[in-house]
Design a protein around this motif. Structure first.
Motif, PDB file in Angstrom:
ATOM      1  N   LEU A  49       0.830  -1.207   0.000  1.00  0.00           N
ATOM      2  CA  LEU A  49       0.000   0.000   0.000  1.00  0.00           C
ATOM      3  C   LEU A  49       0.862   1.254   0.000  1.00  0.00           C
ATOM      4  N   VAL A  50       1.946   1.217   0.788  1.00  0.00           N
ATOM      5  CA  VAL A  50       2.856   2.365   0.846  1.00  0.00           C
ATOM      6  C   VAL A  50       3.542   2.553  -0.500  1.00  0.00           C
ATOM      7  N   ALA A  51       3.959   1.436  -1.121  1.00  0.00           N
ATOM      8  CA  ALA A  51       4.604   1.520  -2.433  1.00  0.00           C
ATOM      9  C   ALA A  51       3.647   2.115  -3.469  1.00  0.00           C
ATOM     10  N   ARG A  52       2.386   1.691  -3.439  1.00  0.00           N
ATOM     11  CA  ARG A  52       1.389   2.223  -4.376  1.00  0.00           C
ATOM     12  C   ARG A  52       1.178   3.726  -4.158  1.00  0.00           C
ATOM     13  N   ALA A  53       1.197   4.126  -2.883  1.00  0.00           N
ATOM     14  CA  ALA A  53       1.002   5.546  -2.575  1.00  0.00           C
ATOM     15  C   ALA A  53       2.158   6.385  -3.114  1.00  0.00           C
ATOM     16  N   ILE A  54       3.371   5.888  -2.956  1.00  0.00           N
ATOM     17  CA  ILE A  54       4.553   6.612  -3.462  1.00  0.00           C
ATOM     18  C   ILE A  54       4.451   6.770  -4.977  1.00  0.00           C
TER      19      ILE A  54
END
Length: 388
Positions: A49-54
């Motif tokens: 999820l964090v990777a997608r947000a970045i």
């Protein structure tokens, strides 16, 4: 709605803990750049999820976002999957194929479980991060891509470097920015928020009713250890909403589905119900969970055997403690034998008596779960000795 709340809602990174607020702040800072990001944390905390947000908040948002699970691809074909191959490069290469890096050109590639990547592949990953250059398997032509690299792992890469399992130069290259996501048990204030969001999402998607949850039940959820982190909480919500449709969720219901133990650890978790996945994916996840359960059982068996060996060695040193086998010398037949099963039974009985039949303490001393201990008590018909 603030920018932080907007990002949280858009990418599903829910929570009001200080840790989550800091993670969102870092995402806002690093997203506009092309800097390499390493995301660390236990399985199930939400690294993807964090990777997608970045990626979604970056200038590459309109480009591809390619996810690669480095640990799930066999070593023999990993380089072909990452960098592609030429026709005839190896048996079965019937046509030229692009790799994940070429597919991610102009966008972002997310290398999950980077800590499981073989050393030989790590060299090529370092080169493509630094120069953007690579070669397909079976080709001598140098190719170039414009890709942002985000990696993630549940391992301690610094320890892996010391053990010789991970390249030091790649480790320092990856950790330009390190986003650590703490486990759910370290940010318990986020549990009610996550529960509410998962309930709302699932009910809306599946047209399922939710009657509510009692305060006692929420306290049980908050105090639970959550070894599977956010992923486990989401699976729990899906299971209980379907199987207890229309009922108010109370503390006993929560304990039933979590197989809740007072120490806060999950000993015997039911298989989760999964939605929005193909039957093949669901079957594969069920198999993975079954393999994990089998591994746990094997560890318990090993601990039991180790304890049994220690117990036997102590018994042998005491002539009065270990009865001799009775033999009919005329026929050579063993009439009564002191078997390993008998020894295991005596060992469990001794542990129970030692701890006044406190099964939790006895299980810990035997290095097995309470589930296994209860099964053994029933199997051997063990009973508490009554005092005269």
């Amino acid at each position: 709605m603030s920018k932080r709340e907007e990002i949280q809602e858009k990418y599903g990174i829910y929570g009001e803990s200080q840790a989550i607020k800091e993670i969102i702040a870092v995402i806002e800072q690093v997203a506009p750049t092309d800097i390499t990001v390493l995301i660390t944390g236990e399985s199930g905390v939400g690294k993807e999820l964090v990777a997608r947000a970045i990626h979604g908040e970056s200038k590459r948002a309109n480009g591809p976002f390619v996810i690669v699970n480095s640990g799930a691809i066999p070593e023999g074909i990993l380089e072909s999957e990452l960098f592609g191959h030429e026709k005839g490069a190896f048996t079965g290469a019937i046509e030229t194929r692009k790799g994940y890096f070429e597919m991610a050109d102009g966008g972002t590639i997310f290398l999950d479980e980077i800590g499981d990547m073989p050393m030989t592949t790590q060299v090529k990953i370092l080169r493509v991060i630094e120069t953007g250059e690579f070669m397909r398997v079976g080709s001598s032509q140098l190719r170039k891509v414009d890709v942002r690299v985000i990696t993630a792992t549940n391992k301690n890469l610094e320890d892996e470097v010391k053990r010789g399992n991970f390249r030091e130069d790649l480790y320092y290259r990856l950790r330009s920015v390190n986003i650590y996501i703490p486990p759910l048990r370290e940010r318990r204030e986020d549990i009610p928020i996550l529960f509410e969001k998962f309930v709302a999402e699932f009910c809306q998607k599946n047209k399922v009713a939710f009657a509510g949850i009692t305060d006692d039940a929420m306290q049980v959820l908050i105090s639970y250890h959550w070894p599977g982190n956010v992923r486990e909480l989401k699976n729990f919500v899906e299971s209980i909403l379907v199987l207890e449709n229309g009922k108010i969720v109370d503390a006993n219901m929560v304990r039933k589905y979590l197989k809740y133990d007072l120490s806060g650890f999950d000993f015997t978790r039911n298989l989760p119900i999964r939605y929005g996945k193909t039957s093949e994916q669901a079957d594969r996840e069920l198999i993975y969970r079954a393999l994990i359960d089998i591994k746990g059982d094997l560890i318990e068996i090993k601990n039991l055997l180790d304890n049994l060996a220690t117990f036997i060695s102590k018994q042998i040193t005491s002539p009065l403690a270990l009865p001799e086998a009775k033999v009919d010398f005329k026929t050579g037949t063993v009439i009564e034998n002191f078997s390993l099963v008998d020894m295991e039974k005596r060992m469990i009985q001794a542990a129970l008596e030692r701890f006044n039949w406190n099964k939790r303490l006895a299980a810990r001393a035997l290095k097995i779960s309470e589930r296994t201990l209860y099964r053994k008590i029933k199997e051997y018909g063990l009973e508490r000795k009554r005092e005269n």
